[in-house]
Design a protein around this motif. Structure first.
Motif, PDB file in Angstrom:
ATOM      1  N   THR A 137      -6.632  -9.046  -4.639  1.00  0.00           N
ATOM      2  CA  THR A 137      -5.397  -9.139  -3.843  1.00  0.00           C
ATOM      3  C   THR A 137      -4.557 -10.342  -4.289  1.00  0.00           C
ATOM      4  OG1 THR A 137      -6.586 -10.358  -2.116  1.00  0.00           O
ATOM      5  CG2 THR A 137      -6.366  -7.982  -1.835  1.00  0.00           C
ATOM      6  N   ASP A 138      -4.516 -10.571  -5.607  1.00  0.00           N
ATOM      7  CA  ASP A 138      -3.772 -11.733  -6.099  1.00  0.00           C
ATOM      8  C   ASP A 138      -2.271 -11.550  -6.003  1.00  0.00           C
ATOM      9  OD1 ASP A 138      -3.700  -9.802  -8.074  1.00  0.00           O
ATOM     10  OD2 ASP A 138      -4.193 -11.141  -9.724  1.00  0.00           O
ATOM     11  N   ARG A 139      -1.762 -10.417  -6.483  1.00  0.00           N
ATOM     12  CA  ARG A 139      -0.319 -10.224  -6.473  1.00  0.00           C
ATOM     13  C   ARG A 139       0.019  -8.740  -6.403  1.00  0.00           C
ATOM     14  NH1 ARG A 139       1.010 -12.843 -12.305  1.00  0.00           N
ATOM     15  NH2 ARG A 139       0.026 -14.565 -11.189  1.00  0.00           N
ATOM     16  N   LEU A 140       1.205  -8.475  -5.968  1.00  0.00           N
ATOM     17  CA  LEU A 140       1.671  -7.107  -5.767  1.00  0.00           C
ATOM     18  C   LEU A 140       2.008  -6.469  -7.111  1.00  0.00           C
ATOM     19  CD1 LEU A 140       2.495  -5.023  -3.588  1.00  0.00           C
ATOM     20  CD2 LEU A 140       4.712  -6.131  -3.500  1.00  0.00           C
ATOM     21  N   TYR A 141       1.421  -5.290  -7.374  1.00  0.00           N
ATOM     22  CA  TYR A 141       1.693  -4.511  -8.582  1.00  0.00           C
ATOM     23  C   TYR A 141       1.431  -5.308  -9.854  1.00  0.00           C
ATOM     24  CZ  TYR A 141       4.109  -1.575  -5.174  1.00  0.00           C
ATOM     25  OH  TYR A 141       4.415  -0.803  -4.071  1.00  0.00           O
ATOM     26  N   TYR A 170       6.304  -7.784  -0.110  1.00  0.00           N
ATOM     27  CA  TYR A 170       7.083  -6.617  -0.501  1.00  0.00           C
ATOM     28  C   TYR A 170       7.754  -6.896  -1.831  1.00  0.00           C
ATOM     29  CZ  TYR A 170      10.943  -9.542   1.059  1.00  0.00           C
ATOM     30  OH  TYR A 170      11.822 -10.581   1.211  1.00  0.00           O
ATOM     31  N   SER A 171       8.090  -5.810  -2.553  1.00  0.00           N
ATOM     32  CA  SER A 171       8.810  -5.951  -3.817  1.00  0.00           C
ATOM     33  C   SER A 171      10.169  -5.269  -3.775  1.00  0.00           C
ATOM     34  CB  SER A 171       7.994  -5.362  -4.973  1.00  0.00           C
ATOM     35  OG  SER A 171       7.949  -3.949  -4.888  1.00  0.00           O
ATOM     36  N   GLY A 172      10.300  -4.214  -2.981  1.00  0.00           N
ATOM     37  CA  GLY A 172      11.549  -3.467  -2.994  1.00  0.00           C
ATOM     38  C   GLY A 172      11.603  -2.459  -1.870  1.00  0.00           C
ATOM     39  N   GLY A 173      12.257  -1.331  -2.166  1.00  0.00           N
ATOM     40  CA  GLY A 173      12.586  -0.360  -1.137  1.00  0.00           C
ATOM     41  C   GLY A 173      11.390   0.230  -0.410  1.00  0.00           C
ATOM     42  N   LEU A 174      10.280   0.477  -1.112  1.00  0.00           N
ATOM     43  CA  LEU A 174       9.110   1.056  -0.459  1.00  0.00           C
ATOM     44  C   LEU A 174       8.604   0.140   0.647  1.00  0.00           C
ATOM     45  CD1 LEU A 174       6.908   3.325  -0.462  1.00  0.00           C
ATOM     46  CD2 LEU A 174       5.592   1.843  -1.985  1.00  0.00           C
ATOM     47  N   GLY A 175       8.510  -1.153   0.352  1.00  0.00           N
ATOM     48  CA  GLY A 175       8.023  -2.098   1.347  1.00  0.00           C
ATOM     49  C   GLY A 175       8.990  -2.307   2.484  1.00  0.00           C
ATOM     50  N   ILE A 176      10.285  -2.385   2.167  1.00  0.00           N
ATOM     51  CA  ILE A 176      11.277  -2.554   3.227  1.00  0.00           C
ATOM     52  C   ILE A 176      11.270  -1.338   4.148  1.00  0.00           C
ATOM     53  CG2 ILE A 176      13.719  -2.872   3.728  1.00  0.00           C
ATOM     54  CD1 ILE A 176      12.349  -5.301   2.454  1.00  0.00           C
ATOM     55  N   LEU A 177      11.152  -0.151   3.556  1.00  0.00           N
ATOM     56  CA  LEU A 177      11.071   1.066   4.366  1.00  0.00           C
ATOM     57  C   LEU A 177       9.838   1.022   5.272  1.00  0.00           C
ATOM     58  CD1 LEU A 177       9.549   4.114   4.372  1.00  0.00           C
ATOM     59  CD2 LEU A 177      11.892   3.890   5.177  1.00  0.00           C
ATOM     60  N   ALA A 178       8.702   0.581   4.735  1.00  0.00           N
ATOM     61  CA  ALA A 178       7.481   0.505   5.542  1.00  0.00           C
ATOM     62  C   ALA A 178       7.652  -0.492   6.688  1.00  0.00           C
ATOM     63  CB  ALA A 178       6.296   0.106   4.662  1.00  0.00           C
ATOM     64  N   GLY A 179       8.282  -1.627   6.398  1.00  0.00           N
ATOM     65  CA  GLY A 179       8.522  -2.594   7.466  1.00  0.00           C
ATOM     66  C   GLY A 179       9.445  -2.041   8.533  1.00  0.00           C
ATOM     67  N   ASP A 180      10.502  -1.358   8.112  1.00  0.00           N
ATOM     68  CA  ASP A 180      11.424  -0.772   9.078  1.00  0.00           C
ATOM     69  C   ASP A 180      10.748   0.327   9.895  1.00  0.00           C
ATOM     70  OD1 ASP A 180      13.309  -2.504   8.131  1.00  0.00           O
ATOM     71  OD2 ASP A 180      14.717  -0.988   7.443  1.00  0.00           O
ATOM     72  N   HIS A 181       9.826   1.057   9.277  1.00  0.00           N
ATOM     73  CA  HIS A 181       9.080   2.098   9.984  1.00  0.00           C
ATOM     74  C   HIS A 181       8.270   1.469  11.127  1.00  0.00           C
ATOM     75  CE1 HIS A 181       7.330   6.300   9.652  1.00  0.00           C
ATOM     76  NE2 HIS A 181       6.512   5.734  10.528  1.00  0.00           N
ATOM     77  N   LEU A 182       7.584   0.365  10.826  1.00  0.00           N
ATOM     78  CA  LEU A 182       6.794  -0.295  11.866  1.00  0.00           C
ATOM     79  C   LEU A 182       7.671  -0.838  12.982  1.00  0.00           C
ATOM     80  CD1 LEU A 182       4.425   0.036   9.901  1.00  0.00           C
ATOM     81  CD2 LEU A 182       3.833  -2.361  10.313  1.00  0.00           C
ATOM     82  N   LYS A 183       8.793  -1.465  12.630  1.00  0.00           N
ATOM     83  CA  LYS A 183       9.669  -2.047  13.655  1.00  0.00           C
ATOM     84  C   LYS A 183      10.266  -0.958  14.547  1.00  0.00           C
ATOM     85  CE  LYS A 183      11.093  -5.588  10.419  1.00  0.00           C
ATOM     86  NZ  LYS A 183      12.250  -6.159   9.702  1.00  0.00           N
TER      87      LYS A 183
END
Length: 873
Positions: A237-241, A124-137
């Motif tokens: 798939t080396d690195r994010l963004y 993850y890099s920021g809010g989008l990824g954290i939101l996605a993780g929280d969505h799954l949990k």
């Protein structure tokens, strides 16, 4: 010497300790305190050295220690309790299984380019990824049958350090999947399951599928670092963004197209139900729709019918309020990767381009827009706060010509955060004392706000003591991190004694941590440095500030903002009161949010789509100080914190705007916030401050939960999408596509011929009715193909209808000799003041997602109405 190859040797646990493997491999440990404490008890020092990662920990514990634990009855009892708790959690019925009503999807596939589950899986890099993780949990807690889909980046996102002069520097550590809480998806014979995409020039892009188990939810992560790939394909798939346009395009093709194939493989190999709904978290995964179109074409549908079948079951969430935040690719680049010589040979490249081209006023038809494709392929779309929904409807209004922005079919589901991840253990323990541990777990995991009122009974001394303890813990964490940062910057240990006096657990503490694009205004607090210095050093009411944030590696402007702030925090006059902590991530955030008294957010309104960091802080009793943007615009109340006045508007010079808003920020701190924090009541406590903390926990807390958010997605988007998906059989999709083609071809001959309002000569009174008679031309269409509406409401000084209400009109007989139809109806005049109406014709079909779906509308031209406006007295 350097190793030519790295391998990971996994430990062999004694049989009584075998459940530790299952507990370590299910990421529920990241939000389950008892399981984390169990792992910590294996070896507290090694636990910290392993960065609180159970998989790494198990690889470092000695055989002697394992043997001792295997013979320890007390430890085995704790292990059995945690293992049984996980079995009950993953196997029993949750909210989704017991909810009233029916029609929920058998499964939902949730695609995102990044997932922030835990610091142990840095994808993850920021809010989008954290939101996605929280969505799954939250989906796991609720029992919603989600399957997550993303990419496994071998370098993740960068680790941030600072040079001696405060310039951001990036390092990309190599991640070994065998050292992560992952398992590879395998075929029945044990061979890893692979998928492949065809690339131009006869090349291919192969990927394997890793599975992270997030409670009840599997997360599939695609990895292209395979020996079978050429060097270019291995680096996808080396690195994010990272990388240029083609690199990003290949990442997004692998995520979307490869992700659908990964889901199909996972369902085939595990027996998991096939998804009925596909949820695209931002446009990066938009090619999933193209792959699903290709699947339908392979089953005999033509392209247009396949589009309808795909749209019905697709949900698209947009997260950006500015066009610059959307991925856009050159049309020729996209065309080169589709068609007979590349991927999806059954589709013509022009058909794919049609989905994402900006063929609307103000767009650039030479570009392929991923968000536009997401909206065209998602029958249901949403922004992530009420304000962001309004901004999105305006930004994308060109896709629905003829409709006012408020009618653009983009709704809002305001983001939430996963409380068990972000609430400090101390807060949970105090809440459990008041509510009971089981009630606390139910309140946090289901979003049931009826259980939060009991928190109001926590005694003031306990609440204030909790806040002081959290602040003290943060002070210790900051000093440790600051010391490490200065050592990395080249400072000698002998010159860092001052760090022992950095921050004070009894001083008002403000937090600011997020990504560092310019619109978030990291340095707004520095606008008047002398005034800020006076706030920091005030003799009776001092303030201390903890700041963290990463600039994108390619954003030198953002790096300059970081350097500007760091140089200020390096000043010996103030460095004990304001600090910058490098390498902001989940591990730091989980200590930072609870320890702050005030959470600061000062973006340029309305450029913050939601901004969930303040939600996480609020769940720990931290008060918000923010511009009214994103979620704070929606839920701000004086009981919860403070709103920074804004000077937004095109007429305000940006420099002057920053000056005005910084001045308002200082004023709030000086006149309202610091006096309230340091004011003491008869019992020696800051009574009014504690009251705001209590209101934040009891009234704001339930609103900001990811459980509330996911329940809204289920009820408002997933269930309707499931209904539409089930209705769009192959025959229905063909019929709908044919009907749309017929309507589009006939629409130029559809018109409102005349509008007559009976009895409109005298001003009507409140409660009267206004009969309407409308003559319309439908050309080759029949009344069953359209809906004729009267649209009425208040009118502004420009005669634009606001707060409009649509009233369907009914046919009165058949077509006349000229082929015109007459429709009739009446308007109830239920409000006084300026009132207006108009009439329009819309396409109508039972399988349309909204009346605006085709972007077609016919309205009167000047001179077609009689008595077309009224003023109620």
């Amino acid at each position: 010497m350097k190793a030519i190859r790295r391998i990971t040797v996994r430990p062999v646990l004694p049989a009584p300790l075998a459940p530790l493997n299952d507990l370590a491999r299910n990421l529920r440990w990241s939000w389950h305190e008892e399981t984390r404490e169990l792992f910590r008890s294996l070896d507290p020092e090694r636990w910290d050295a392993a960065h609180r990662d159970p998989v790494r920990l198990l690889g470092t514990v000695t055989a002697e220690r394992f043997a001792a634990l295997a013979a320890d009855p007390a430890f085995l009892d704790r292990l059995a309790a945690c293992a049984e708790d996980l079995r009950e959690y993953t196997g029993g019925d949750r909210w989704y299984q017991t909810r009233t009503g029916s029609g929920g999807p058998a499964a939902v596939a949730y695609f995102s380019p990044e997932f922030g589950i835990t610091a142990a899986l840095p994808q993850y890099s920021g809010g989008l990824g954290i939101l996605a993780g929280d969505h799954l949990k939250a989906a796991s807690d609720l029992g919603v049958p989600l399957v997550g889909v993303g990419l496994l980046y071998r370098h993740g996102y960068f680790r941030q350090t600072l040079s001696r002069d405060g310039w951001q520097q990036e390092q990309y550590p190599v991640l070994d999947p065998d050292e992560l809480p992952l398992t590879v998806l395998s075929e029945p014979g044990g061979t890893p399951a692979h998928l492949a995409l065809a690339l131009p020039g006869g090349r291919s892009l192969r990927a394997r599928i890793w599975v992270a188990q997030v409670g009840r939810v599997p997360l599939l992560l695609l990895d292209s670092d395979l020996e079978e790939n050429d060097s270019g394909a291995r680096e996808v798939t080396d690195r994010l963004y990272g990388g240029g346009s083609e690199h990003r395009l290949l990442q997004e093709m692998l995520l979307g197209i490869g992700g659908v194939r990964a889901v199909r493989a996972y369902c085939r190999l595990t027996g998991h139900p096939a998804p009925e709904v596909f949820h695209t978290n931002e446009g990066h995964a938009g090619f999933l729709g193209v792959e699903r179109i290709h699947e339908h074409v392979g089953r005999g549908l033509d392209f247009d019918a396949a589009v309808e079948a795909v749209r019905a079951g697709t949900v698209f969430t947009t997260h950006t309020p500015v066009p610059a935040g959307i991925d856009r690719f050159d049309r020729d680049l996209v065309a080169r990767h589709f068609g007979p010589d590349a991927e999806l040979p059954a589709l013509d490249a022009d058909q794919v381009l049609r989905l994402g081209r900006e063929t609307y006023p103000g767009g650039d038809p030479t570009l392929f827009n991923m968000a536009v494709m997401g909206l065209r392929l998602g029958q249901r779309a949403n922004g992530v706060s009420l304000l962001h929904g309004r901004v999105s409807r305006e930004m994308f209004a060109g896709l629905w010509p003829g409709f006012d922005a408020e009618e653009v079919p983009i709704t809002s589901v305001t983001n939430g955060v996963h409380a068990p991840t972000w609430v400090a253990p101390e807060v949970l323990r105090l809440s459990a004392r008041q509510l009971g541990a089981r009630r606390v777990e139910e309140a946090l995991s289901t979003g049931d706000d009826s259980r939060w009122d009991a928190l109001a009974e926590i005694p003031d001394p306990d609440l204030w003591g909790l806040r002081r303890n959290l602040r003290e813990r943060l002070v210790g964490e900051v000093r440790e991190r600051l010391y490490r940062s200065w050592r990395q910057r080249g400072a000698a240990a002998a010159e860092l004694g001052w760090i022992d006096s950095v921050l004070d657990p009894d001083v008002l503490t403000i937090g600011f941590a997020r990504r560092v694009p310019s619109y978030k205004r990291l340095t707004l607090m520095l606008r008047d440095r002398e005034r800020l210095t006076r706030l920091l050093l005030h003799p009776e009411r001092p303030v201390q500030v903890v700041v963290a944030g990463k600039a994108h590696p390619a954003d030198d402007g953002g790096k300059r903002l970081v350097q500007e702030l760091v140089r200020f925090t390096d000043d010996p006059r103030v460095r004990h009161r304001i600090v910058f902590l490098p390498d902001y991530g989940m591990g730091m955030a989980q200590k930072l949010y609870p320890g702050c008294d005030v959470w600061l957010n000062n973006p340029l309104r309305p450029l913050e789509a939601c901004g969930t960091s303040g939600m996480k802080a609020a769940l720990n009793g931290c008060l918000n100080l923010s511009v009214r943007d994103g979620w704070w615009d929606e839920w701000y109340e004086p009981d919860f914190g403070w709103a920074v006045p804004t000077a937004d508007g095109d007429a305000t010079d940006p420099e002057r705007r920053d000056d005005l808003e910084a001045r308002a920020l200082y004023d709030l701190l000086e006149r309202r916030i610091t006096p309230r924090f340091y004011e003491r009541g008869p019992d020696g406590l800051p009574d009014r401050w504690v009251a705001m903390v209590r209101q934040t926990l009891t009234r704001l807390g339930p609103k900001v939960l990811a459980a509330r958010m996911v329940r809204e997605y289920v009820e408002r988007l997933y269930v309707p999408a499931t209904t539409a998906h089930r209705a769009l059989t192959a025959d229905a999709a063909r019929e709908l596509a044919g009907w749309k083609a017929r309507v589009r071809a006939a629409w130029p001959r559809v018109a409102v011929d005349h509008v007559e309002a009976s009895g409109a000569g005298a001003p009507p009174e409140l409660g009267a009715v206004l009969p309407l008679r409308v003559r319309v031309r439908l050309g080759e269409l029949a009344p069953g193909d359209v809906e004729v509406q009267a649209v009425a409401g208040r009118v502004d000084p420009d005669d634009r209808i606001v707060d409009a209400v649509a009233v369907p009109l009914k046919p009165a007989g058949g077509a006349d000799l000229e082929g015109c139809w007459v429709y009739e109806g009446q308007l109830d005049l239920a409000r006084t003041g300026p009132f207006g109406y108009t009439v329009r014709i819309l396409p109508a079909h039972p399988l349309l997602g909204s009346a605006a779906e085709l972007g077609l509308v016919a309205a009167p031209v000047t001179g077609t109405a009689t008595g077309a406006g009224v003023l109620l007295r």
